[in-house]
Design a protein around this motif. Structure first.
Motif, PDB file in Angstrom:
ATOM      1  N   GLU A   1       0.828  -1.206   0.000  1.00 30.08           N
ATOM      2  CA  GLU A   1       0.000   0.000   0.000  1.00 30.08           C
ATOM      3  C   GLU A   1       0.862   1.257   0.000  1.00 30.08           C
ATOM      4  OE1 GLU A   1      -2.294  -2.834   2.956  1.00 30.08           O
ATOM      5  OE2 GLU A   1      -0.206  -2.213   2.653  1.00 30.08           O
TER       6      GLU A   1
ATOM      7  N   CYS B   1      -2.574   0.200  -4.010  1.00 29.11           N
ATOM      8  CA  CYS B   1      -2.094  -1.107  -3.567  1.00 29.11           C
ATOM      9  C   CYS B   1      -1.636  -1.882  -4.784  1.00 29.11           C
ATOM     10  CB  CYS B   1      -3.203  -1.865  -2.851  1.00 29.11           C
ATOM     11  SG  CYS B   1      -2.786  -3.582  -2.482  1.00 29.11           S
TER      12      CYS B   1
ATOM     13  N   TRP C   1     -10.365  -3.224   0.216  1.00 25.62           N
ATOM     14  CA  TRP C   1      -9.797  -2.520   1.362  1.00 25.62           C
ATOM     15  C   TRP C   1     -10.621  -2.780   2.621  1.00 25.62           C
ATOM     16  CZ3 TRP C   1      -5.317   0.264   0.564  1.00 25.62           C
ATOM     17  CH2 TRP C   1      -4.975   0.511  -0.760  1.00 25.62           C
TER      18      TRP C   1
ATOM     19  N   ARG D   1     -10.334  -1.519   6.973  1.00 27.87           N
ATOM     20  CA  ARG D   1      -9.635  -0.573   7.845  1.00 27.87           C
ATOM     21  C   ARG D   1      -9.873  -0.951   9.292  1.00 27.87           C
ATOM     22  NH1 ARG D   1     -13.421   4.780   6.723  1.00 27.87           N
ATOM     23  NH2 ARG D   1     -15.232   4.099   7.938  1.00 27.87           N
TER      24      ARG D   1
ATOM     25  N   LEU E   1      -8.059   3.280  -3.867  1.00 25.57           N
ATOM     26  CA  LEU E   1      -9.180   3.744  -3.059  1.00 25.57           C
ATOM     27  C   LEU E   1      -9.108   5.264  -3.005  1.00 25.57           C
ATOM     28  CD1 LEU E   1     -11.621   2.798  -1.350  1.00 25.57           C
ATOM     29  CD2 LEU E   1     -10.150   3.065   0.668  1.00 25.57           C
TER      30      LEU E   1
ATOM     31  N   TYR F   1      -5.430   1.319   7.071  1.00 23.31           N
ATOM     32  CA  TYR F   1      -6.117   0.763   5.907  1.00 23.31           C
ATOM     33  C   TYR F   1      -5.295  -0.389   5.337  1.00 23.31           C
ATOM     34  CZ  TYR F   1      -9.606   4.430   5.883  1.00 23.31           C
ATOM     35  OH  TYR F   1     -10.653   5.255   6.221  1.00 23.31           O
ATOM     36  N   TYR F   2      -5.967  -1.501   5.134  1.00 27.83           N
ATOM     37  CA  TYR F   2      -5.319  -2.717   4.641  1.00 27.83           C
ATOM     38  C   TYR F   2      -5.875  -3.077   3.262  1.00 27.83           C
ATOM     39  CZ  TYR F   2      -3.934  -3.421   9.492  1.00 27.83           C
ATOM     40  OH  TYR F   2      -3.402  -3.263  10.744  1.00 27.83           O
ATOM     41  N   CYS F   3      -4.980  -3.279   2.337  1.00 32.24           N
ATOM     42  CA  CYS F   3      -5.356  -3.828   1.046  1.00 32.24           C
ATOM     43  C   CYS F   3      -5.554  -5.335   1.205  1.00 32.24           C
ATOM     44  CB  CYS F   3      -4.234  -3.540   0.044  1.00 32.24           C
ATOM     45  SG  CYS F   3      -4.486  -4.216  -1.596  1.00 32.24           S
TER      46      CYS F   3
END
Length: 115
Positions: free
Chosen positions: A6, A22, A36, A38, A80, A93-95
């Motif tokens: 990311e 990402c 995504w 979060r 995003l 925030y996680y891909c």
């Protein structure tokens, strides 16, 4: 091993915008979906947005009309675009990429929304 990296996080004022990227280590059409999640401070990791291999998009109710998820196949990247950001959008925030219902995760990137 799938790698997701990311970028694009940071600090922004309420009402501002940020665009997260990402990049995947392989062809994104190998995945059933990309998206995504979060994690807000002190909370569980929650769904934000996804786009599946057919292009179907899903967005959490809390971000509809503000966030846009998109992809670039040539760059193996999912994006995003976050607009009209609110303090409650703050979090890591996680891909994610799914293959046969198995999740693969990026390392996470911080987004902070405050004055």
């Amino acid at each position: 091993q799938v790698q997701l990296v990311e970028s694009g996080g940071g600090l922004v004022q309420p009402g501002g915008s940020l665009k997260l990227s990402c990049r995947a280590s392989e062809n994104i059409f190998n995945f059933n979906s990309l998206g995504w999640h979060r994690r807000a401070p002190g909370q569980e990791r929650d769904f934000v947005a996804s786009i599946n291999v057919g292009g179907k998009i899903q967005l959490a109710d809390s971000v509809k009309d503000r966030f846009i998820v998109s992809r670039d196949h040539g760059k193996n990247t999912v994006y995003l675009q976050m607009n009209s950001l609110k303090p409650e959008d703050t979090g890591v925030y996680y891909c994610d990429a799914t293959i046969l219902s198995r999740y693969h995760w990026g390392q996470g990137i911080q987004v902070t929304v405050r004055s």
